[in-house]
Each structure stands twice: as C-alpha cells, then as structure tokens.
Design a protein around this motif. Structure first.
Motif, PDB file in Angstrom:
ATOM      1  N   PHE A  86       0.598  -0.884  -0.308  1.00  0.00           N
ATOM      2  CA  PHE A  86       0.062   0.062  -0.094  1.00  0.00           C
ATOM      3  C   PHE A  86       0.972   1.281   0.015  1.00  0.00           C
ATOM      4  N   LEU A  87       1.043   2.503  -0.753  1.00  0.00           N
ATOM      5  CA  LEU A  87       1.180   3.301  -0.665  1.00  0.00           C
ATOM      6  C   LEU A  87       0.351   4.727  -1.140  1.00  0.00           C
ATOM      7  N   SER A  88       0.400   5.561  -0.451  1.00  0.00           N
ATOM      8  CA  SER A  88      -1.057   6.321  -0.141  1.00  0.00           C
ATOM      9  C   SER A  88      -0.234   7.406  -1.944  1.00  0.00           C
ATOM     10  N   PRO A  89      -1.120   7.846  -2.212  1.00  0.00           N
ATOM     11  CA  PRO A  89      -0.802   8.543  -3.562  1.00  0.00           C
ATOM     12  C   PRO A  89       0.320   9.648  -3.472  1.00  0.00           C
ATOM     13  N   ALA A  90       0.521  10.210  -2.383  1.00  0.00           N
ATOM     14  CA  ALA A  90       1.243  11.753  -2.185  1.00  0.00           C
ATOM     15  C   ALA A  90       2.271  10.542  -1.900  1.00  0.00           C
ATOM     16  N   VAL A  91       2.282   9.329  -1.470  1.00  0.00           N
ATOM     17  CA  VAL A  91       3.830   9.052  -1.156  1.00  0.00           C
ATOM     18  C   VAL A  91       4.502   8.312  -2.087  1.00  0.00           C
ATOM     19  N   ALA A  92       3.111   7.755  -2.768  1.00  0.00           N
ATOM     20  CA  ALA A  92       3.570   7.417  -4.230  1.00  0.00           C
ATOM     21  C   ALA A  92       4.784   8.136  -5.271  1.00  0.00           C
ATOM     22  N   HIS A  93       3.842   8.925  -5.160  1.00  0.00           N
ATOM     23  CA  HIS A  93       4.408  10.190  -5.552  1.00  0.00           C
ATOM     24  C   HIS A  93       6.013  10.746  -5.809  1.00  0.00           C
ATOM     25  N   ARG A  94       6.045  10.708  -4.048  1.00  0.00           N
ATOM     26  CA  ARG A  94       7.062  11.155  -3.614  1.00  0.00           C
ATOM     27  C   ARG A  94       8.752   9.995  -3.831  1.00  0.00           C
TER      28      ARG A  94
END
Length: 215
Positions: free
Chosen positions: A124-132
């Motif tokens: 699981f990656l929150s969208p904001a974390v995935a972007h970073r």
C-alpha cells in the motif's frame, strides 16, 4: 480483528493514531512503542498483524527496525509512517521489508486502507507518498517513466491487470475476486510479475505501476 502495534517516539502521535483506530471495531491496538528497539521487542512479544512504524525514531530508527522485524517476525506486516521531510529515507525502506507507506498527515481512510492491505499481504502506498517515492528513486533504483512503461509492456495483458491492482494495494484474494480467477492463479501471476519486472517485492512492483501510469 486486525491486531496493530503503533511505534512512534511522539506520545501525542501515538495517542492520535490509537483514537482514530478506535473508531473502527475491526482494529485492535495491542501495544505502543516509543523507539525502534522497543518496537522490535514488542512485535516479538505480541506478534501483531501490522506494525505502524515511524521512520525517524531514537535508539533504533524505523529503517533498521523494519529490517529486523521483517527478518525475525515475517508474518507481521510493516507499514511505514513518514513525513515529506523524511523523503530521503523512503527509498532505503523499500529494501528493508516495508509493505507500505503512509503520510502522518494523511486521511484516516488511507490509514484504514493501508492497514487492511498490509494485513492481507498486499502493498500500500498513499498517492502522495507514491508520487514522492517515484521522485526520489526514479533516477537510480527504479527506471524512468519511459523505462517503466517499457518494462510493463513486456508483461502479458493479464499480468498488467494484476499489476495495476497491486498498485491499488489490493491483496491476492481481492484481485482474484475482481478478475474472476482463483487466488492460486493470482499468486502465480504475482510471482511472474516480480520476476519479469526484476523487483524484490510488491511495494516496488506497485511503484512501477504508478510510474508506468497504471494507477
């Protein structure tokens, strides 16, 4: 019931997470730790389904704690808690066995989804974390967006479907339900995807899915 251990050196943060989880009867907080060493010891003692692990902690940092927990209690899923100020540590955590990343300031619904996914063996990656994460590792540990798309293009159409659902943080059982196939077949697809993408785990596969635009 999903059994959760909270590890963060800030008592206020631990209390806040506990209060949020108390709103959902499916979660049970079994223990709290104020540093990484204590987290490792409490995970060994309580064997929770998921440990919420802050990256920056005293005595033993979250990265080292994640690696030790994964090695000694592999059944416990590690879900890292991060802030944007800790971006430089996220790539290192990928190799430490973490199954997911959440922002401390994120939506409680992401926290619930992340715990459920990791407890079910998914990434699981929150969208904001995935972007970073993509920004941080795209130049070295993971390929560029174009390279990621080329790698994904090497997969079969069904493997691409499975990869996209891995990117959404779904466990094998839910992927099987979505695609109307048996869970054993999903496991075969996941093994093939990891091998063909040359990634070590579902988290890295999920990042490739994000970078290639599948999610």
């Amino acid at each position: 019931m999903i059994r959760v251990l909270i590890a963060d050196d800030e008592a206020f943060t631990r209390a806040g997470i506990r209060a949020v989880l108390a709103a959902e009867p499916e979660f049970e907080v079994v223990a709290e730790a104020g540093d990484g060493r204590e987290a490792v010891e409490l995970v060994a003692a309580h064997r929770p389904d998921v440990v919420l692990l802050d990256i920056l902690m005293p005595v033993l940092d979250g990265l080292a704690a994640a690696a030790e927990i994964t090695r000694t209690v592999p059944a416990t899923g590690v879900l890292m808690l991060t802030t944007f100020s800790a971006d430089e540590h996220i790539a290192a955590a990928l190799g430490g066995g973490a199954r997911g990343f959440l922002l401390k300031t994120g939506d409680p619904l992401e926290l619930f989804a992340g715990i459920r996914a990791v407890a079910g063996g998914a990434a699981f990656l929150s969208p904001a974390v995935a972007h970073r994460v993509i920004q941080q590792v795209g130049g070295d540990r993971l390929a560029s967006s174009a390279r990621a798309r080329a790698r994904v293009d090497s997969l079969t159409p069904r493997e691409r479907e499975v990869l996209a659902l891995i990117g959404e943080g779904l466990p094998n059982a839910e992927i099987a339900r979505r695609l109307h196939i048996v869970e054993g077949t999903v496991k075969v697809f996941v093994t093939s995807i990891l091998r063909r993408l040359e990634v070590a785990n579902r988290v890295q596969a999920a990042i490739v899915a994000y970078e290639a635009g599948l999610v």
